[in-house]
Scaffold this motif. Structure first.
Motif: not given
Length: 522
Positions: A285, A291-293, A311, A314-316, A334-335
């Protein structure tokens, strides 16, 4: 036989001579043993040497050859008998080419010589005097080819033209110039010797060394090993210092390019991703963007040679646990997050939700209350228990027992004449002595039917008084312990039943009744 011919030796001057052994009478000679089937001795009596037989008898040569074939393991020894007979024939003027008829006795001449069965016994040399006569004897051997002669009798070297021998034994023609060990030499015809003088070398051209690490050195000329030349030579200690450092994510590769002296380095990309001067292994990682993985992939960036960072947004997670609610807390985050909105009460596998400040009791136990209270950001269900006052059914009117409004305690409508027996335990003291344990001493307490109302018949206030008193009692005794160690017996009244008794409505009567009751408590 040699033992009988000692030489004079300084180290061993007295070397003794062995005694003479008596000589036996020789036996008559035996007929020679026939030679082996594969022997070449028979050639001596065959047509090869037939021309020589009338001049030189082959018998003794044949006997010696047969003896060698029978007693010597090396069959090549037989060639000596044939060679000796051929030499005897040559002396008689008969030249025989016998070696071509054998396999073992072939001629073994060096490459610069040729075999001749009847060559001149004295080979011509450059040193021969043309005015002197030479012998005409012939012999078998290796001779110089036609058109060549020996340089001299000792050298064994064949030459076409006479001249000199250089220091290495190589024949040189007269006036021939050559080089030997960095000397200019000439075969002098007048002296018939080689005359040498040191070689004269031209001035070597200067070398222009411009590359780093190169220096001008004087060394042997590769074209002429006898002369010197200035060349550019690589010396690593003259190379400039190089840090050999590379950016993060790259490793130095050190090499010396063609035609250069000093090592140079290039930076080769590693199999990693790089973000903010930090290396990341593939599949790890990478904290690259909010707000991005982001993950380090195995795909190579064609510009940098490093692995690419991939990248995804992100899924909240908007699903919250029971009692929690998903709330967007900050527009820059982000979430959102799950915020506790209710208390979750788990009793016997059943979950009950309570809002903040709400109180709840389980149906099977109304005396137990649970209240949802806030402690910081956490809501917690606190439990409490209702303690009911003492309750006696005997003090209730029939069919009036019911549950209070709290659903926990029992209440009833008490009997009007509420005078009743009360229980009490106390230590009995008398004249400085006291009971060892508390003694049960019941008493009467309560209100009776006492009232004041206007009487029309008497045209005055009518008073009716009733007091609570014992209606049945008994005497009981108790032992009292004194300070001097003695013991006395004391008798007291034990109230067994209480009731309302009519009395006069006067102050005196009331006081008397209270005094009487208080005296009973002692």
């Amino acid at each position: 036989m040699a033992d009988y011919w000692p030489a004079n030796d300084i180290i061993k001057p007295n070397c003794p001579t062995p005694p003479v052994v008596p000589t036996n009478v020789p036996e008559p000679p035996l007929e020679p043993t026939p030679c082996k089937p594969d022997s070449i001795c028979d050639l001596l009596k065959r047509s090869v040497f037939a021309e020589c037989h009338p001049l030189v008898s082959p018998d003794n040569f044949y006997k010696g050859c047969v003896f060698d074939s029978c007693h010597v393991s090396n069959p090549a020894v037989e060639c000596t008998s044939l060679q000796a007979y051929a030499a005897a024939c040559a002396q008689a003027g008969i030249c025989i080419h016998w070696r071509n008829h054998t396999k073992m006795c072939a001629s073994d001449c060096p490459s610069d010589k040729v075999y001749m069965p009847c060559g001149p016994a004295e080979q011509p040399t450059c040193e021969d005097n043309p005015n002197e006569s030479t012998t005409q004897f012939t012999t078998e051997g290796c001779f110089c080819p036609d058109g060549m002669k020996l340089f001299n009798k000792d050298s064994g070297i064949c030459v076409e033209k006479c001249g000199c021998l250089d220091p290495e034994g190589i024949p040189r023609e007269f006036n021939e110039r050559f080089e030997y060990k960095c000397q200019d030499c000439i075969c002098d015809e007048s002296t018939k010797t080689v005359i040498c003088k040191p070689k004269t070398c031209p001035e070597p051209p200067s070398a222009n060394c411009t590359g780093p690490g190169f220096v001008v050195v004087n060394q042997t000329n590769p074209v002429d090993s006898c002369c010197f030349a200035y060349v550019c030579q690589c010396q690593l200690n003259n190379c400039p210092l190089n840090s050999m450092s590379c950016p993060i994510g790259y490793r130095p590769i050190i090499s010396v390019p063609e035609g250069k002296c000093c090592p140079e380095h290039t930076c080769d990309p590693k199999r990693v991703c790089v973000h903010k001067n930090v290396e990341y292994e593939p599949s790890s990682s990478v904290p690259a963007h909010a707000c991005q993985d982001c993950t380090c992939s195995n795909e190579v960036d064609p510009y940098s040679g490093l692995f690419k960072i991939v990248c995804e947004f992100q899924q909240c997670k908007e699903t919250c646990d029971l009692g929690y609610e998903y709330v967007e807390t900050n527009p820059y985050d982000c979430c959102g997050k799950c915020v506790q909105k209710q208390c979750v009460l788990n009793l016997n596998g059943t979950k009950q939700l309570l809002n903040e400040g709400e109180t709840w009791s389980p149906p099977e136990n109304m005396c137990e209350h649970y209240t949802c209270m806030r402690n910081g950001d956490t809501l917690t269900a606190l439990s409490s228990q209702i303690i009911c006052p003492a309750f006696q059914e005997s003090n209730c009117q029939p069919d009036t027992i019911q549950t209070a409004a709290n659903g926990c305690c029992k209440i009833c409508v008490e009997i009007d004449k509420a005078c009743k027996l009360m229980s009490m335990k106390t230590l009995v003291s008398r004249h400085g002595c006291q009971s060892e344990h508390e003694v049960e001493m019941p008493y009467c307490e309560g209100s009776c039917n006492t009232f004041t109302k206007y009487s029309e018949a008497a045209a005055a206030m009518e008073h009716s008084c009733s007091c609570c008193k014992e209606t049945h009692s008994s005497n009981r005794t108790v032992d009292l312990l004194c300070l001097n160690g003695g013991k006395i017996t004391h008798t007291y009244m034990y109230v067994e039943e209480c009731g309302c008794a009519h009395t006069e409505c006067t102050t005196t009567a009331g006081l008397r009744a209270r005094k009487k009751r208080s005296s009973m408590l002692l």
